[in-house]
Write an enzyme that holds these catalytic residues in place. Structure first.
Site, short mmCIF file in Angstrom:
data_model
loop_
_atom_site.label_atom_id
_atom_site.label_comp_id
_atom_site.label_asym_id
_atom_site.label_seq_id
_atom_site.Cartn_x
_atom_site.Cartn_y
_atom_site.Cartn_z
N SER A 89 0.84 -1.20 0.00
CA SER A 89 0.00 0.00 0.00
C SER A 89 0.86 1.24 0.00
O SER A 89 2.05 1.19 0.32
CB SER A 89 -0.88 0.02 1.25
OG SER A 89 -1.87 -0.95 1.16
N CYS A 90 0.21 2.35 -0.30
CA CYS A 90 0.86 3.67 -0.31
C CYS A 90 1.64 3.89 0.97
O CYS A 90 1.11 3.61 2.04
CB CYS A 90 -0.21 4.75 -0.45
SG CYS A 90 0.40 6.43 -0.26
N PRO A 91 2.86 4.40 0.94
CA PRO A 91 3.57 4.90 -0.24
C PRO A 91 4.58 3.89 -0.80
O PRO A 91 5.40 4.28 -1.63
CB PRO A 91 4.31 6.11 0.32
CG PRO A 91 4.73 5.64 1.68
CD PRO A 91 3.62 4.72 2.17
N MET A 92 4.51 2.64 -0.36
CA MET A 92 5.56 1.69 -0.72
C MET A 92 5.74 1.47 -2.23
O MET A 92 6.87 1.36 -2.69
CB MET A 92 5.38 0.37 0.03
CG MET A 92 5.48 0.49 1.54
SD MET A 92 6.91 1.43 2.08
CE MET A 92 8.19 0.22 1.80
#
Lengths: 75, 156
Positions: free
Chosen positions: A13-16
């Site tokens: 998930s964000c920001p990965m």
């Protein structure tokens, strides 16, 4: 589409997805193409925004049953 | 070409409110921004070497989704905070959201600069040895010195 390197961001998930994309591009040469696979719907807009702000080129975005494939050409 | 700049004030020390500064700082750094985060008041908890004490509370947090509706009288019972924290950490893991530790490490790797509020350290008598080494200590003027030149400036 031809690519030089592939990176699977599935499940992240964000920001990965963006942070890992940045890292994956770091050891590539200018003009090379990185193929990315993400399951995060937010990445559709985020990858475009990443490309716009970093000068890399998002060549294409494809969607297939909840999975998104991006081709990013390094600046 | 000088890079764009972003400054963030991190003033909260709970698990939920720890995410926005670390997410935005690491992402801005990935986008080529020069980033500084100023940790003040409860935000200093986010600089501890051990982040396992960072918790989330359902109490006075009515927007927090709960598996079952929970009256305030129940939320205040001992152990509820630990339980809510454990549940949120499980959700974080399940949905592929990075841990705080991971995001903080990514910030440091991307050369995000961390400044801790010296006044808060004195006020709460914090022991600096409990904080990570990659921190500088300063005050309001230090923050404003950098913030005045930024393109994005946020208070969390």
């Amino acid at each position: 589409m031809n690519f030089d390197k592939e990176f699977d961001l599935s499940g992240l998930s964000c920001p990965m997805p963006i942070l890992k994309t940045k890292k994956a591009l770091a050891d590539m040469a200018s003009g090379q193409v990185l193929k990315l696979i993400s399951t995060d719907y937010g990445s559709v807009k985020d990858m475009q925004a990443f490309a716009n702000q970093t000068g890399n080129t998002l060549l294409s975005t494809e969607e297939s049953s909840g999975s998104y494939t991006f081709y990013m050409k390094k600046k | 070409m000088s890079s764009k700049k972003m400054a963030i004030i991190a003033s909260k020390g709970t698990l939920d409110m720890a995410y926005p500064p670390f997410i935005l700082a690491s992402t801005a750094a990935a986008l080529g921004y020069e980033v500084q985060v100023f940790f003040t008041f409860y935000g200093l908890q986010l600089l501890r070497k051990d982040l396992s004490t960072v918790m989330v509370s359902p109490l006075a947090n009515p927007a927090m989704p709960m598996p079952v509706p929970m009256p305030v009288m129940v939320q205040m019972l001992p152990g509820m905070e630990s339980m809510a924290t454990m549940m949120m950490k499980q959700k974080i893991k399940k949905h592929g959201v990075a841990s705080l530790q991971e995001l903080r490490d990514l910030c440091l790797e991307a050369e995000v600069k961390f400044t801790a509020c010296q006044m808060t350290v004195d006020l709460f008598e914090f022991d600096k040895s409990e904080f990570i080494d990659d921190v500088e200590y300063g005050g309001a003027a230090t923050f404003i010195g950098f913030a005045g030149e930024t393109d994005i400036c946020l208070f969390v």
